[in-house]
Scaffold this motif. Structure first.
Motif, short mmCIF file in Angstrom:
data_model
loop_
_atom_site.label_atom_id
_atom_site.label_comp_id
_atom_site.label_asym_id
_atom_site.label_seq_id
_atom_site.Cartn_x
_atom_site.Cartn_y
_atom_site.Cartn_z
N ALA A 133 0.70 -1.09 -0.53
CA ALA A 133 0.28 0.07 0.08
C ALA A 133 0.81 1.06 -0.19
N ASP A 134 2.26 1.48 0.89
CA ASP A 134 2.64 2.40 0.84
C ASP A 134 3.63 2.20 -1.06
N GLY A 135 3.50 1.74 -1.89
CA GLY A 135 4.10 1.42 -3.43
C GLY A 135 5.82 1.25 -2.67
N ARG A 136 6.15 -0.13 -1.66
CA ARG A 136 7.66 -0.59 -1.85
C ARG A 136 6.95 -1.49 -2.31
N VAL A 137 8.22 -2.12 -2.66
CA VAL A 137 8.48 -3.39 -3.69
C VAL A 137 8.98 -4.68 -2.81
N PHE A 138 8.30 -6.10 -2.55
CA PHE A 138 7.97 -7.50 -2.30
C PHE A 138 9.48 -7.59 -3.30
N VAL A 139 10.53 -7.75 -1.68
CA VAL A 139 11.79 -8.45 -2.23
C VAL A 139 12.04 -10.21 -1.80
N HIS A 140 12.90 -10.60 -1.99
CA HIS A 140 13.08 -11.85 -1.87
C HIS A 140 13.71 -12.97 -1.70
N ARG A 141 14.85 -13.79 -0.34
CA ARG A 141 15.88 -14.35 -1.06
C ARG A 141 15.06 -15.60 -1.29
N ARG A 142 15.39 -16.63 -2.38
CA ARG A 142 14.96 -18.27 -2.89
C ARG A 142 14.71 -18.67 -1.77
N THR A 143 14.60 -19.79 -1.39
CA THR A 143 15.24 -21.18 -0.84
C THR A 143 16.43 -21.95 -1.41
N PRO A 144 16.87 -22.72 -0.52
CA PRO A 144 18.13 -23.54 -1.42
C PRO A 144 17.23 -24.75 -2.24
N THR A 145 16.78 -24.90 -1.90
CA THR A 145 16.03 -26.28 -2.74
C THR A 145 15.44 -25.62 -3.69
N LYS A 146 15.06 -24.90 -3.86
CA LYS A 146 14.77 -24.49 -5.72
C LYS A 146 15.88 -24.85 -7.06
N LEU A 147 14.85 -25.12 -7.96
CA LEU A 147 15.47 -26.19 -8.93
C LEU A 147 16.28 -24.53 -9.59
N VAL A 148 16.04 -23.67 -9.86
CA VAL A 148 16.74 -22.67 -10.42
C VAL A 148 17.81 -21.73 -9.96
N PHE A 149 18.34 -20.87 -9.90
CA PHE A 149 18.85 -19.81 -9.37
C PHE A 149 18.45 -20.68 -7.36
N PRO A 150 19.18 -20.96 -6.74
CA PRO A 150 18.97 -21.24 -5.43
C PRO A 150 19.76 -20.22 -4.33
N SER A 151 19.24 -19.77 -3.59
CA SER A 151 19.24 -18.54 -2.82
C SER A 151 19.48 -17.64 -3.40
#
Length: 169
Positions: free
Chosen positions: A43-61
């Protein structure tokens, strides 16, 4: 079913479906498929940013400034954008993400048609623990500062570069 078993549409250079394959095979054989990238802002216009889990098939962590993922076989980009945004943010009743543009992403190991969307998420987020190891809503200036510091998913960086050009043009 594991993520590697998910069936994807395989597409050509014009984004026309030419077959299907399990996700793991598509990744291993560099078969072109479809993905969605959704910029989620609070609601404040900020962007959701996250770190992927180490178990992801592509680009983990790696860090990402988009939620999203692969488009399933027979699924539309729009359907996948809403599904992926709700899954990764851990919300229900999100407004339909707004489509912005598409582009073909390709690097040495991966290739996919990419549809970029945006959505406003005013709901409290409870990110999917299988997908998201850390998250925050960042101001644009903070995100820009972090670009040179954190390890980002390369396709997300390309989508972000194109999104900035889209907004400027």
């Amino acid at each position: 079913m594991t993520p590697s078993d998910e069936i994807l549409d395989i597409v050509d250079e014009n984004d026309e479906v030419i077959g299907q394959a399990p996700r793991g095979e598509a990744t291993a054989r560099r078969l072109r498929h479809r993905c969605v990238f959704i910029e989620a802002r609070d609601a404040d216009g900020r962007v959701f940013v996250h770190r992927r889990t180490p178990t992801k098939l592509v680009f983990p962590s790696h860090y990402d400034m988009f939620v999203g993922g692969v488009v399933g076989a027979g699924e539309s980009y729009d359907e996948a954008a809403l599904r992926e945004a709700e899954e990764e943010l851990g919300v229900s009743g999100l407004p339909r993400p707004e489509p912005l543009f598409r582009f073909l992403y390709a690097d040495a190991g991966h290739t996919w048609w990419s549809a970029v969307y945006r959505v406003r998420c005013e709901l409290p987020v409870v990110p999917q623990v299988e997908e998201v190891a850390w998250h925050a809503f960042l101001e644009d200036a903070e995100l820009e500062r972090r670009l040179g510091e954190w390890s980002w998913v390369p396709d997300g960086l390309e989508a972000y570069r194109r999104l900035r050009e889209f907004r400027a043009g």
